[in-house]
Motif scaffolding. Structure first.
Motif, PDB file in Angstrom:
ATOM      1  N   VAL A  32     -19.451  16.162  24.870  1.00  0.00           N
ATOM      2  CA  VAL A  32     -18.835  17.432  24.519  1.00  0.00           C
ATOM      3  C   VAL A  32     -19.138  17.704  23.048  1.00  0.00           C
ATOM      4  CG1 VAL A  32     -16.700  18.770  24.371  1.00  0.00           C
ATOM      5  CG2 VAL A  32     -16.944  17.032  26.146  1.00  0.00           C
ATOM      6  N   ALA A  33     -19.605  18.912  22.763  1.00  0.00           N
ATOM      7  CA  ALA A  33     -19.873  19.308  21.380  1.00  0.00           C
ATOM      8  C   ALA A  33     -18.560  19.400  20.615  1.00  0.00           C
ATOM      9  CB  ALA A  33     -20.606  20.640  21.349  1.00  0.00           C
ATOM     10  N   GLY A  34     -18.647  19.452  19.321  1.00  0.00           N
ATOM     11  CA  GLY A  34     -17.451  19.448  18.486  1.00  0.00           C
ATOM     12  C   GLY A  34     -17.060  20.792  17.924  1.00  0.00           C
ATOM     13  N   GLY A  35     -17.446  21.876  18.572  1.00  0.00           N
ATOM     14  CA  GLY A  35     -17.090  23.199  18.076  1.00  0.00           C
ATOM     15  C   GLY A  35     -15.643  23.547  18.334  1.00  0.00           C
ATOM     16  N   ALA A  36     -15.135  24.501  17.591  1.00  0.00           N
ATOM     17  CA  ALA A  36     -13.738  24.921  17.736  1.00  0.00           C
ATOM     18  C   ALA A  36     -13.441  25.427  19.145  1.00  0.00           C
ATOM     19  CB  ALA A  36     -13.400  25.988  16.707  1.00  0.00           C
ATOM     20  N   GLY A  37     -14.445  25.982  19.826  1.00  0.00           N
ATOM     21  CA  GLY A  37     -14.254  26.489  21.183  1.00  0.00           C
ATOM     22  C   GLY A  37     -14.447  25.453  22.271  1.00  0.00           C
ATOM     23  N   ASP A  38     -14.831  24.236  21.897  1.00  0.00           N
ATOM     24  CA  ASP A  38     -15.032  23.165  22.888  1.00  0.00           C
ATOM     25  C   ASP A  38     -13.709  22.468  23.141  1.00  0.00           C
ATOM     26  OD1 ASP A  38     -17.863  23.544  23.111  1.00  0.00           O
ATOM     27  OD2 ASP A  38     -18.063  22.596  21.138  1.00  0.00           O
ATOM     28  N   THR A  39     -12.915  23.053  24.039  1.00  0.00           N
ATOM     29  CA  THR A  39     -11.550  22.577  24.252  1.00  0.00           C
ATOM     30  C   THR A  39     -11.332  21.936  25.617  1.00  0.00           C
ATOM     31  OG1 THR A  39     -10.863  24.769  25.002  1.00  0.00           O
ATOM     32  CG2 THR A  39     -10.588  24.269  22.639  1.00  0.00           C
ATOM     33  N   LEU A  40     -12.417  21.668  26.352  1.00  0.00           N
ATOM     34  CA  LEU A  40     -12.316  20.972  27.636  1.00  0.00           C
ATOM     35  C   LEU A  40     -13.251  19.778  27.618  1.00  0.00           C
ATOM     36  CD1 LEU A  40     -12.358  23.969  30.166  1.00  0.00           C
ATOM     37  CD2 LEU A  40     -10.383  22.587  29.493  1.00  0.00           C
ATOM     38  N   GLY A  41     -12.806  18.697  28.251  1.00  0.00           N
ATOM     39  CA  GLY A  41     -13.634  17.510  28.357  1.00  0.00           C
ATOM     40  C   GLY A  41     -13.454  16.854  29.705  1.00  0.00           C
ATOM     41  N   SER A  42     -14.510  16.208  30.199  1.00  0.00           N
ATOM     42  CA  SER A  42     -14.452  15.485  31.472  1.00  0.00           C
ATOM     43  C   SER A  42     -14.019  14.049  31.213  1.00  0.00           C
ATOM     44  CB  SER A  42     -15.814  15.482  32.159  1.00  0.00           C
ATOM     45  OG  SER A  42     -16.135  16.770  32.594  1.00  0.00           O
ATOM     46  N   VAL A  43     -12.989  13.634  31.947  1.00  0.00           N
ATOM     47  CA  VAL A  43     -12.406  12.308  31.745  1.00  0.00           C
ATOM     48  C   VAL A  43     -12.297  11.584  33.074  1.00  0.00           C
ATOM     49  CG1 VAL A  43     -10.406  11.031  30.871  1.00  0.00           C
ATOM     50  CG2 VAL A  43     -11.012  13.240  29.857  1.00  0.00           C
ATOM     51  N   ARG A  44     -12.743  10.335  33.102  1.00  0.00           N
ATOM     52  CA  ARG A  44     -12.536   9.449  34.258  1.00  0.00           C
ATOM     53  C   ARG A  44     -11.271   8.661  33.933  1.00  0.00           C
ATOM     54  NH1 ARG A  44     -11.171   5.284  37.004  1.00  0.00           N
ATOM     55  NH2 ARG A  44     -12.449   4.589  38.730  1.00  0.00           N
ATOM     56  N   LEU A  45     -10.173   8.948  34.663  1.00  0.00           N
ATOM     57  CA  LEU A  45      -8.903   8.286  34.402  1.00  0.00           C
ATOM     58  C   LEU A  45      -8.987   6.812  34.767  1.00  0.00           C
ATOM     59  CD1 LEU A  45      -6.424  10.968  35.796  1.00  0.00           C
ATOM     60  CD2 LEU A  45      -7.333  10.717  33.466  1.00  0.00           C
ATOM     61  N   ASN A  46      -8.335   5.971  33.977  1.00  0.00           N
ATOM     62  CA  ASN A  46      -8.375   4.530  34.234  1.00  0.00           C
ATOM     63  C   ASN A  46      -7.368   4.079  35.283  1.00  0.00           C
ATOM     64  OD1 ASN A  46      -5.936   4.389  32.815  1.00  0.00           O
ATOM     65  ND2 ASN A  46      -6.854   3.517  30.984  1.00  0.00           N
ATOM     66  N   GLY A  47      -6.433   4.948  35.639  1.00  0.00           N
ATOM     67  CA  GLY A  47      -5.507   4.637  36.729  1.00  0.00           C
ATOM     68  C   GLY A  47      -4.522   3.532  36.427  1.00  0.00           C
ATOM     69  N   SER A  48      -4.371   3.174  35.172  1.00  0.00           N
ATOM     70  CA  SER A  48      -3.440   2.104  34.855  1.00  0.00           C
ATOM     71  C   SER A  48      -2.450   2.565  33.799  1.00  0.00           C
ATOM     72  CB  SER A  48      -4.181   0.860  34.360  1.00  0.00           C
ATOM     73  OG  SER A  48      -4.851   1.129  33.161  1.00  0.00           O
ATOM     74  N   ALA A  49      -1.282   1.962  33.833  1.00  0.00           N
ATOM     75  CA  ALA A  49      -0.288   2.213  32.799  1.00  0.00           C
ATOM     76  C   ALA A  49      -0.649   1.272  31.660  1.00  0.00           C
ATOM     77  CB  ALA A  49       1.103   1.939  33.331  1.00  0.00           C
ATOM     78  N   ARG A  50      -1.096   1.830  30.562  1.00  0.00           N
ATOM     79  CA  ARG A  50      -1.611   0.987  29.495  1.00  0.00           C
ATOM     80  C   ARG A  50      -1.271   1.592  28.146  1.00  0.00           C
ATOM     81  NH1 ARG A  50      -7.843  -0.909  29.517  1.00  0.00           N
ATOM     82  NH2 ARG A  50      -7.685  -2.380  27.823  1.00  0.00           N
ATOM     83  N   ALA A  51      -0.597   0.825  27.346  1.00  0.00           N
ATOM     84  CA  ALA A  51      -0.218   1.301  26.023  1.00  0.00           C
ATOM     85  C   ALA A  51      -1.424   1.355  25.113  1.00  0.00           C
ATOM     86  CB  ALA A  51       0.841   0.386  25.432  1.00  0.00           C
ATOM     87  N   ASN A  52      -1.295   2.077  24.028  1.00  0.00           N
ATOM     88  CA  ASN A  52      -2.340   2.149  23.024  1.00  0.00           C
ATOM     89  C   ASN A  52      -2.632   0.746  22.498  1.00  0.00           C
ATOM     90  OD1 ASN A  52      -4.136   3.101  21.139  1.00  0.00           O
ATOM     91  ND2 ASN A  52      -2.570   3.578  19.645  1.00  0.00           N
ATOM     92  N   GLU A  53      -3.892   0.477  22.257  1.00  0.00           N
ATOM     93  CA  GLU A  53      -4.273  -0.833  21.723  1.00  0.00           C
ATOM     94  C   GLU A  53      -5.358  -0.638  20.693  1.00  0.00           C
ATOM     95  OE1 GLU A  53      -7.421  -2.294  25.055  1.00  0.00           O
ATOM     96  OE2 GLU A  53      -5.306  -2.335  25.609  1.00  0.00           O
ATOM     97  N   ALA A  54      -5.465  -1.554  19.796  1.00  0.00           N
ATOM     98  CA  ALA A  54      -6.501  -1.485  18.764  1.00  0.00           C
ATOM     99  C   ALA A  54      -7.859  -1.683  19.394  1.00  0.00           C
ATOM    100  CB  ALA A  54      -6.250  -2.550  17.711  1.00  0.00           C
ATOM    101  N   VAL A  55      -8.816  -0.874  18.986  1.00  0.00           N
ATOM    102  CA  VAL A  55     -10.196  -1.012  19.479  1.00  0.00           C
ATOM    103  C   VAL A  55     -11.146  -1.113  18.312  1.00  0.00           C
ATOM    104  CG1 VAL A  55      -9.912   0.028  21.728  1.00  0.00           C
ATOM    105  CG2 VAL A  55     -10.276   1.503  19.764  1.00  0.00           C
TER     106      VAL A  55
END
Length: 117
Positions: A94-117
């Motif tokens: 997805v480009a980074g323009g101000a109008g680029d407000t949609l993105g395709s996401v493959r959900l991970n299907g798990s309950a998972r808290a934020n973690e350091a990456v």
């Protein structure tokens, strides 16, 4: 198995806020996409897996396979990990323009808290 409840991909949860069909929503550490519209507090069926086109942070570029998080304050997807829930990975650039407000996401299907990456 006598203790099996369900597959778990689709869950019925109380809507944490008003949602439309196709909106992302977070309940605790569970993220899903609403199957129908619901008012805050009403039951809503969500899909916790699959690939969806979802609202994303404006002016933010995504690379293929980038980790995607849910920003529950702004109700959109982001690649910013800090304070957000990991929900899956980008399935398209997805480009980074101000109008680029949609993105395709493959959900991970798990309950998972934020973690350091």
């Amino acid at each position: 198995m006598k203790n099996f409840i369900q597959e778990g991909r689709y869950l019925t949860v109380p809507a944490p806020y008003n949602v439309e069909a196709g909106d992302g929503l977070q309940v605790g550490q569970i993220f899903g996409v609403a199957a129908e519209a619901a008012l805050s507090g009403d039951d809503v069926d969500i899909d916790t897996n699959g690939a969806y086109e979802l609202d994303k942070a404006p002016s933010q570029a995504w690379g293929l396979g980038a980790l995607v998080y849910w920003d529950d304050t702004n109700k959109y997807c982001t690649t910013t990990a800090s304070g957000n829930l990991l929900i899956g990975a980008a399935t398209a650039v997805v480009a980074g323009g101000a109008g680029d407000t949609l993105g395709s996401v493959r959900l991970n299907g798990s309950a998972r808290a934020n973690e350091a990456v």
